[in-house]
Design an enzyme around this catalytic site. Structure first.
Site, PDB file in Angstrom:
ATOM      1  N   PRO A  43      24.088   9.289 -11.541  1.00 27.19           N
ATOM      2  CA  PRO A  43      24.224  10.112 -10.330  1.00 27.19           C
ATOM      3  C   PRO A  43      23.162   9.795  -9.284  1.00 27.19           C
ATOM      4  CG  PRO A  43      24.346  11.453 -12.335  1.00 27.19           C
ATOM      5  CD  PRO A  43      23.869  10.104 -12.746  1.00 27.19           C
ATOM      6  N   GLU A  44      23.601   9.388  -8.124  1.00 28.77           N
ATOM      7  CA  GLU A  44      22.716   9.202  -6.972  1.00 28.77           C
ATOM      8  C   GLU A  44      23.363   9.919  -5.803  1.00 28.77           C
ATOM      9  OE1 GLU A  44      20.952   5.346  -6.531  1.00 28.77           O
ATOM     10  OE2 GLU A  44      21.046   4.940  -8.688  1.00 28.77           O
ATOM     11  N   LYS A  51      20.117  14.639  -3.697  1.00 33.27           N
ATOM     12  CA  LYS A  51      20.682  14.652  -5.049  1.00 33.27           C
ATOM     13  C   LYS A  51      20.811  16.069  -5.608  1.00 33.27           C
ATOM     14  CE  LYS A  51      17.874  11.229  -6.560  1.00 33.27           C
ATOM     15  NZ  LYS A  51      17.339  10.238  -7.530  1.00 33.27           N
TER      16      LYS A  51
END
Length: 283
Positions: free
Chosen positions: A2-3, A51
């Site tokens: 996840p970015e 994020k």
């Protein structure tokens, strides 16, 4: 991993599933908020900030979550079997009459007054996918500590928000320097190009779960230049892509974010100039 682009897409999917709907189930499986019950309230919106994910709920409350390394939110139709991990990894369940959002392996999950969101987002730098994206401020912040390595500066969400380890490695490759090069050795023009490339890549990838930095199509064409390609031929020079997972002390990172020296790094020793540790065994 996840970015910023993954978080943006996750927020959009959650927003489409939950926004404007009344919660029929609200279950936070963390001790601090286990007794919270917001059933009967409407979800106003789900929005990303770097994020971070902010789910705003009627009554002035926000559910803040962060995916970190392997967290995820999944959306399921009524009666659909939940898939995303074993039940003990579920940290949050938000249900409506039509959809259920399930959060797996969420290391950060908290319920706070919406007016206190600044406590979470106030320390962040310009958001690469935010409506107020400010590249000039991002460049200024990245260059503020000339002795700091490029990789650590890119990961520091106080400089610009949304970059994780995949983009850290890919951006350094595209700039032709190693992630360990001090930012003071990069010109302002080079840094501006790097920031513009980061914005372009995250924008291009925010609508898809298949992240790509290599242009073109084709089943056999790699999606990324160096990340995850240890030992494979560099797409520019043909030499082997190097990797290291060695941990070494690095500057403190905010909000529990690992520093660049605590991440597996991929680079091309031929195409990228600057300091580098000894490559790992798979280089």
């Amino acid at each position: 991993m996840p970015e910023g682009d993954t978080v943006w897409l996750t927020a959009r999917r959650l927003h489409h599933a939950l926004a404007g709907q009344v919660l029929t189930r609200f279950d936070l499986r963390v001790p601090r908020f286990a007794t919270a019950d917001l059933t009967g309230r409407s979800v106003l919106e789900v929005t990303p900030r770097g994020k971070h994910l902010l789910t705003r709920i009627e009554g002035g409350l926000t559910l803040h979550s962060h995916l970190r390394m392997d967290g995820s939110w999944r959306v399921f139709a009524g009666g659909e079997r939940w898939t995303g991990g074993p039940a003990h990894q579920i940290r949050a369940v938000l249900g409506t009459g039509e959809r259920t959002a399930v959060g797996y392996r969420l290391p950060v999950l908290e319920l706070l007054p919406t007016h206190e969101e600044e406590r979470i987002t106030g320390r962040l730098g310009p958001d690469l996918l935010g409506p107020g994206w400010d590249p000039d401020t991002a460049v200024t912040r990245l260059r503020a500590d000339p002795a700091r390595s490029l990789g650590d500066a890119l990961l520091d969400q106080r400089n610009l928000a949304g970059i994780g380890n995949v983009y850290r490695c890919e951006l350094a490759f595209l700039a032709g320097v190693t992630p360990w090069l001090p930012v003071g050795e990069l010109s302002e023009e080079t840094m501006a190009r790097l920031v513009a490339t980061a914005h372009r890549l995250l924008t291009a990838n925010r609508d898809t779960s298949e992240r790509r930095t290599v242009p073109g199509t084709g089943r056999r064409r790699p999606l990324l230049y160096v990340y995850g390609r240890a030992g494979a031929p560099c797409l520019r020079c043909g030499g082997p892509v190097a990797t290291t997972s060695r941990r070494s002390p690095g500057p403190a990172a905010p909000a529990g974010e690992p520093t660049g020296d605590e991440r597996v790094t991929y680079w091309c020793p031929r195409c990228q100039s600057g300091p580098a540790p000894d490559p790992g065994p798979h280089s």
